[in-house]
Design a protein around this motif. Structure first.
Motif, PDB file in Angstrom:
ATOM      1  N   PHE A 150       0.840  -1.192   0.000  1.00  0.00           N
ATOM      2  CA  PHE A 150       0.000   0.000   0.000  1.00  0.00           C
ATOM      3  C   PHE A 150       0.877   1.245   0.000  1.00  0.00           C
ATOM      4  O   PHE A 150       1.564   1.548   0.975  1.00  0.00           O
ATOM      5  N   VAL A 151       0.870   1.933  -1.142  1.00  0.00           N
ATOM      6  CA  VAL A 151       1.651   3.150  -1.332  1.00  0.00           C
ATOM      7  C   VAL A 151       0.699   4.246  -1.808  1.00  0.00           C
ATOM      8  O   VAL A 151      -0.377   3.961  -2.349  1.00  0.00           O
ATOM      9  N   PRO A 152       1.059   5.519  -1.606  1.00  0.00           N
ATOM     10  CA  PRO A 152       0.143   6.612  -1.973  1.00  0.00           C
ATOM     11  C   PRO A 152      -0.339   6.578  -3.414  1.00  0.00           C
ATOM     12  O   PRO A 152      -1.519   6.872  -3.690  1.00  0.00           O
ATOM     13  N   SER A 153       0.514   6.193  -4.355  1.00  0.00           N
ATOM     14  CA  SER A 153       0.113   6.201  -5.764  1.00  0.00           C
ATOM     15  C   SER A 153      -1.021   5.229  -6.053  1.00  0.00           C
ATOM     16  O   SER A 153      -1.743   5.378  -7.046  1.00  0.00           O
ATOM     17  N   ASP A 172      -2.227  -5.928  10.485  1.00  0.00           N
ATOM     18  CA  ASP A 172      -1.308  -4.855  10.123  1.00  0.00           C
ATOM     19  C   ASP A 172      -1.632  -4.280   8.748  1.00  0.00           C
ATOM     20  O   ASP A 172      -1.693  -3.058   8.563  1.00  0.00           O
ATOM     21  N   CYS A 173      -1.826  -5.142   7.782  1.00  0.00           N
ATOM     22  CA  CYS A 173      -2.137  -4.695   6.420  1.00  0.00           C
ATOM     23  C   CYS A 173      -3.490  -3.978   6.387  1.00  0.00           C
ATOM     24  O   CYS A 173      -3.646  -2.947   5.735  1.00  0.00           O
ATOM     25  N   PHE A 174      -4.441  -4.528   7.101  1.00  0.00           N
ATOM     26  CA  PHE A 174      -5.788  -3.959   7.177  1.00  0.00           C
ATOM     27  C   PHE A 174      -5.739  -2.534   7.725  1.00  0.00           C
ATOM     28  O   PHE A 174      -6.281  -1.594   7.128  1.00  0.00           O
ATOM     29  N   LYS A 175      -5.047  -2.348   8.839  1.00  0.00           N
ATOM     30  CA  LYS A 175      -4.955  -1.031   9.455  1.00  0.00           C
ATOM     31  C   LYS A 175      -4.168  -0.059   8.570  1.00  0.00           C
ATOM     32  O   LYS A 175      -4.533   1.115   8.449  1.00  0.00           O
ATOM     33  N   THR A 176      -3.105  -0.554   7.935  1.00  0.00           N
ATOM     34  CA  THR A 176      -2.300   0.302   7.065  1.00  0.00           C
ATOM     35  C   THR A 176      -3.123   0.861   5.925  1.00  0.00           C
ATOM     36  O   THR A 176      -3.032   2.047   5.586  1.00  0.00           O
ATOM     37  N   SER A 177      -3.942   0.013   5.304  1.00  0.00           N
ATOM     38  CA  SER A 177      -4.735   0.454   4.150  1.00  0.00           C
ATOM     39  C   SER A 177      -5.716   1.549   4.539  1.00  0.00           C
ATOM     40  O   SER A 177      -5.842   2.564   3.830  1.00  0.00           O
ATOM     41  N   PHE A 178      -6.409   1.392   5.652  1.00  0.00           N
ATOM     42  CA  PHE A 178      -7.378   2.397   6.082  1.00  0.00           C
ATOM     43  C   PHE A 178      -6.681   3.677   6.540  1.00  0.00           C
ATOM     44  O   PHE A 178      -7.150   4.782   6.256  1.00  0.00           O
ATOM     45  N   THR A 179      -5.574   3.537   7.241  1.00  0.00           N
ATOM     46  CA  THR A 179      -4.847   4.710   7.735  1.00  0.00           C
ATOM     47  C   THR A 179      -4.300   5.534   6.579  1.00  0.00           C
ATOM     48  O   THR A 179      -4.388   6.775   6.578  1.00  0.00           O
ATOM     49  N   LEU A 180      -3.745   4.858   5.569  1.00  0.00           N
ATOM     50  CA  LEU A 180      -3.218   5.564   4.399  1.00  0.00           C
ATOM     51  C   LEU A 180      -4.343   6.246   3.633  1.00  0.00           C
ATOM     52  O   LEU A 180      -4.205   7.404   3.210  1.00  0.00           O
ATOM     53  N   ALA A 181      -5.449   5.533   3.447  1.00  0.00           N
ATOM     54  CA  ALA A 181      -6.587   6.127   2.745  1.00  0.00           C
ATOM     55  C   ALA A 181      -7.054   7.397   3.448  1.00  0.00           C
ATOM     56  O   ALA A 181      -7.268   8.445   2.814  1.00  0.00           O
ATOM     57  N   ARG A 182      -7.183   7.322   4.753  1.00  0.00           N
ATOM     58  CA  ARG A 182      -7.651   8.487   5.514  1.00  0.00           C
ATOM     59  C   ARG A 182      -6.673   9.643   5.396  1.00  0.00           C
ATOM     60  O   ARG A 182      -7.072  10.807   5.242  1.00  0.00           O
ATOM     61  N   SER A 183      -5.364   9.368   5.422  1.00  0.00           N
ATOM     62  CA  SER A 183      -4.364  10.430   5.337  1.00  0.00           C
ATOM     63  C   SER A 183      -4.397  11.129   3.989  1.00  0.00           C
ATOM     64  O   SER A 183      -3.980  12.280   3.874  1.00  0.00           O
ATOM     65  N   LEU A 184      -4.925  10.446   2.962  1.00  0.00           N
ATOM     66  CA  LEU A 184      -5.003  11.006   1.614  1.00  0.00           C
ATOM     67  C   LEU A 184      -6.390  11.583   1.313  1.00  0.00           C
ATOM     68  O   LEU A 184      -6.664  11.979   0.175  1.00  0.00           O
ATOM     69  N   GLY A 185      -7.253  11.624   2.319  1.00  0.00           N
ATOM     70  CA  GLY A 185      -8.585  12.187   2.132  1.00  0.00           C
ATOM     71  C   GLY A 185      -9.542  11.266   1.398  1.00  0.00           C
ATOM     72  O   GLY A 185     -10.552  11.724   0.846  1.00  0.00           O
ATOM     73  N   VAL A 186      -9.242   9.972   1.368  1.00  0.00           N
ATOM     74  CA  VAL A 186     -10.086   8.990   0.690  1.00  0.00           C
ATOM     75  C   VAL A 186     -11.106   8.432   1.686  1.00  0.00           C
ATOM     76  O   VAL A 186     -10.749   8.046   2.800  1.00  0.00           O
ATOM     77  N   GLU A 187     -12.381   8.389   1.295  1.00  0.00           N
ATOM     78  CA  GLU A 187     -13.407   7.798   2.145  1.00  0.00           C
ATOM     79  C   GLU A 187     -13.188   6.298   2.247  1.00  0.00           C
ATOM     80  O   GLU A 187     -12.541   5.686   1.393  1.00  0.00           O
TER      81      GLU A 187
END
Length: 331
Positions: A150-153, A172-187
């Motif tokens: 999971f990377v920003p691009s 870990d993967c589950f939390k990473t995906s949601f945390t990254l999405a939220r940091s990028l303003g993705v619902e």
């Protein structure tokens, strides 16, 4: 109707990124006695290793094999409705993996697939005479999707991350995906997927909910009860305090949707069901399409019910072209 007709992508909509297991569904009809003999609760999801899965498969006669997995089914449905969908998971370098990737391409879903040395996963869906399905899942390659994938691009032009609850087993993967999405303003949206998921992964799910990382919760009545300890509107009230939108699907009675303090009851479409495999997945397809088009919850829920009513009339989670034509006409 606002938006687009079924099967024609609306380029004005941003994409939904679906995160789930890449699985080939293997479906067979069984008796209630067969389910009891397995020593599991009917209607649940059970994780198995390859030797256990192979024992099931060796005993089947002419099972149906269809590429799927919960989130994949939802993304295919969203694409067939005209939405923009992409899917991330992993497959093996094998025939089932190639079959899966071709399935995405055939249905207009953008592939974000990775590869693993493990074989492609599969799920055995045992369907009883009442059309209920009990599942045994071998995650295979999809279980190797990792936080580093999971990377920003990955979220370029994506407006919403949609995940199946089964992914919470890889916390870990589950939390990473949601945390990254939220940091990028993705619902973000989460389908609980199974009462087993809620019971086993409660701590992981609560961690994200407490941090306001999940905007939309979708649950059926068993999953909602497993989480809230109460049923129907009482369960909806508990979930609505955790997210912006909460859905509790209540079987033949339809679905309850809470948004901004308002509860909308959507009736189910009455049809003769032969297999409930994919019903929740395709319900989510219709819901996401309506939501992304800015529809109100009644209209959104009605489309969700319509799409779900088509898939329960066939074996498996793939609506045939005739079904999509009926949906298009109704839309």
């Amino acid at each position: 109707m606002n938006g687009c007709v079924a099967g024609v992508e609306d380029s004005s909509l941003k994409k939904v990124l679906g995160m789930g297991a890449a699985l080939v569904d293997i479906l067979a009809n069984v008796s209630d006695e067969w389910i009891k003999a397995q020593g599991v609760e009917k209607g649940g999801m059970n994780a198995v290793d390859w030797p256990q899965m192979n024992r099931f498969l060796m005993g089947l006669q002419n099972p149906m094999r269809v590429p799927g997995g919960s989130t994949c089914n939802t993304m295919v449905g969203l694409s067939r409705l005209g939405g923009r969908a992409c899917f991330i998971s992993k497959v093996g370098d094998d025939d089932l993996g190639r079959l899966f990737k071709q399935h995405l391409q055939n249905n207009g879903v953008e592939s974000k697939m990775g590869h693993s040395t493990a074989p492609t996963g599969c799920v055995f869906s045992a369907v009883t005479p009442d059309a209920e399905r009990s599942m045994w899942t071998f995650l295979g390659a999809s279980d190797f999707l990792a936080s580093k994938d999971f990377v920003p691009s990955l979220f370029d032009d994506v407006s919403l991350l949609y995940a199946e609850g089964y992914r919470a087993f890889n916390g870990d993967c589950f939390k990473t995906s949601f945390t990254l999405a939220r940091s990028l303003g993705v619902e973000t949206a989460l389908d609980f997927s199974s009462f087993n998921v809620v019971n086993i992964c409660r701590e992981t799910i609560d961690d994200l909910l407490d941090k306001k990382m999940i905007d939309i919760i979708i649950a059926n009545e068993d999953e909602a009860f497993a989480y809230a300890g109460v049923k129907e509107e009482a369960a909806l009230d508990v979930l609505a305090k955790k997210a912006k939108i909460a859905v509790v699907k209540i079987g033949k009675k339809g679905a309850l949707i809470a948004q901004d303090g308002k509860v909308t009851h959507v009736e189910a479409k009455m049809v003769k069901a032969v297999d409930t495999t994919g019903a929740g997945d395709l319900w989510a397809s219709g819901f996401l399409y309506g939501y992304l088009n800015g529809w109100d919850m009644e209209r959104t829920g009605n489309l969700a019910s319509l799409v779900a009513s088509e898939v329960v009339q066939v074996m498996g989670a793939q609506i045939p072209d005739a079904g999509w034509a009926r949906i298009k006409a109704a839309m």
